[in-house]
Design an enzyme around this catalytic site. Structure first.
Site, PDB file in Angstrom:
ATOM      1  N   VAL A  13       0.826  -1.215   0.000  1.00 41.68           N
ATOM      2  CA  VAL A  13       0.000   0.000   0.000  1.00 41.68           C
ATOM      3  C   VAL A  13       0.855   1.258   0.000  1.00 41.68           C
ATOM      4  CG1 VAL A  13      -2.001  -1.087   1.069  1.00 41.68           C
ATOM      5  CG2 VAL A  13      -0.260   0.009   2.524  1.00 41.68           C
ATOM      6  N   GLY A  14       2.175   1.108   0.069  1.00 41.77           N
ATOM      7  CA  GLY A  14       3.054   2.264  -0.057  1.00 41.77           C
ATOM      8  C   GLY A  14       3.606   2.804   1.247  1.00 41.77           C
ATOM      9  N   LYS A  15       3.802   1.947   2.250  1.00 41.76           N
ATOM     10  CA  LYS A  15       4.294   2.426   3.547  1.00 41.76           C
ATOM     11  C   LYS A  15       5.665   3.091   3.434  1.00 41.76           C
ATOM     12  CE  LYS A  15       4.285  -1.466   5.630  1.00 41.76           C
ATOM     13  NZ  LYS A  15       3.866  -2.212   4.405  1.00 41.76           N
ATOM     14  N   THR A  16       6.555   2.495   2.640  1.00 40.23           N
ATOM     15  CA  THR A  16       7.907   3.043   2.562  1.00 40.23           C
ATOM     16  C   THR A  16       7.912   4.375   1.826  1.00 40.23           C
ATOM     17  OG1 THR A  16       8.826   0.806   2.609  1.00 40.23           O
ATOM     18  CG2 THR A  16      10.276   2.571   1.848  1.00 40.23           C
ATOM     19  N   VAL A  17       7.110   4.489   0.793  1.00 38.72           N
ATOM     20  CA  VAL A  17       6.994   5.770   0.087  1.00 38.72           C
ATOM     21  C   VAL A  17       6.433   6.834   1.023  1.00 38.72           C
ATOM     22  CG1 VAL A  17       5.838   6.992  -1.791  1.00 38.72           C
ATOM     23  CG2 VAL A  17       6.730   4.681  -2.161  1.00 38.72           C
ATOM     24  N   LYS A  32      13.560   1.337  10.350  1.00 41.18           N
ATOM     25  CA  LYS A  32      12.749   0.155  10.119  1.00 41.18           C
ATOM     26  C   LYS A  32      13.415  -0.983  10.870  1.00 41.18           C
ATOM     27  CE  LYS A  32      10.295  -2.632   6.763  1.00 41.18           C
ATOM     28  NZ  LYS A  32       9.767  -2.720   5.394  1.00 41.18           N
ATOM     29  N   PRO A 182      -0.126  12.045  -3.223  1.00 43.27           N
ATOM     30  CA  PRO A 182      -0.372  11.639  -4.616  1.00 43.27           C
ATOM     31  C   PRO A 182       0.486  10.447  -4.993  1.00 43.27           C
ATOM     32  CG  PRO A 182       0.943  13.655  -4.517  1.00 43.27           C
ATOM     33  CD  PRO A 182       0.469  13.393  -3.127  1.00 43.27           C
ATOM     34  N   GLU A 183      -0.073   9.572  -5.816  1.00 38.25           N
ATOM     35  CA  GLU A 183       0.693   8.422  -6.266  1.00 38.25           C
ATOM     36  C   GLU A 183       1.876   8.889  -7.100  1.00 38.25           C
ATOM     37  OE1 GLU A 183      -0.019   4.004  -8.198  1.00 38.25           O
ATOM     38  OE2 GLU A 183      -1.705   5.365  -7.872  1.00 38.25           O
ATOM     39  N   ILE A 184       3.049   8.422  -6.742  1.00 36.45           N
ATOM     40  CA  ILE A 184       4.283   8.857  -7.397  1.00 36.45           C
ATOM     41  C   ILE A 184       4.719   7.774  -8.385  1.00 36.45           C
ATOM     42  CG2 ILE A 184       6.677   9.573  -7.046  1.00 36.45           C
ATOM     43  CD1 ILE A 184       5.861  10.367  -4.177  1.00 36.45           C
TER      44      ILE A 184
END
Length: 204
Positions: A13-17, A32, A182-184
């Site tokens: 789901v994009g946790k690292t982003v 982490k 926003p989705e990158i």
């Protein structure tokens, strides 16, 4: 200055982003505690490469297999315990990234990430992404945190907002802060900086 935990409603789901964006927005360090698999491309490497001044706190455990930490640790011949996850004494303002979701197991004795969140007493940002089933996964995650009296810093939507879903979240959690990133499509320091700026603007 506050530190925060970043968790997700599941994998991918994009946790690292989102963690990178928060590090950039808050000028925070990154930690982490456990990386399972992909040791040639650590999440901490991604955050370091795409932020301007983030200090990386080394992971406590690097596990060789890309699977649930409890099984990855077993295959590596170790057992993870609470003692492996003490917050670093030098912790300043830091984004602490979990793995998977709140109920991801760390050992066979029942230790899960949500137990660490409760132990750390840090507010938690929950990362969600709109897909079929995401409402259920998001509400389950929020309810699990609330049941442990863990502070929820907010819900961060990775990608476009969805008014129909967010209306449901507010019906269950009226005071829930919902922001979007926003989705990158192409990752760089510039794209992360731009996302950080847009996220900060939503806080005011």
């Amino acid at each position: 200055m506050k530190s925060y935990v970043v968790t997700g409603i599941g994998t991918e789901v994009g946790k690292t982003v989102v963690s990178a964006v928060l590090c950039e927005a808050l000028k925070a360090d990154y930690w982490k505690p456990v990386q399972a698999g992909d040791l040639h491309a650590l999440d901490s490497d991604f955050v370091k490469s795409n932020t301007s001044e983030t200090t990386i706190i080394p992971a406590n455990k690097l596990l060789n297999h890309a699977m649930s930490p409890h099984e990855a640790a077993r295959l590596d011949g170790i057992e993870l315990t609470e003692a492996d996850f003490d917050l670093p004494r030098f912790l300043k303002q830091t984004i602490v990234e979990g793995a998977g979701g709140v109920m991801v197991p760390l050992n066979d004795a029942g230790l899960c990430y949500i137990d660490l969140f409760q132990l750390w007493e840090l507010p938690v940002y929950v990362v969600t992404k709109h897909y079929l089933g995401s409402i259920n996964h998001t509400l389950l995650t929020l309810n699990a945190l609330m049941s442990r009296e863990i502070r929820i810093a907010g819900l961060i939507v990775n990608g476009d907002s969805n008014a129909a879903s967010e209306r449901i979240y507010h019906s269950h959690f009226p005071d829930l802060s919902i922001t979007t990133i926003p989705e990158i499509n192409e990752f760089s320091k510039e794209s992360i900086q731009q996302a950080a700026k847009l996220w900060i603007e939503q806080l005011h």
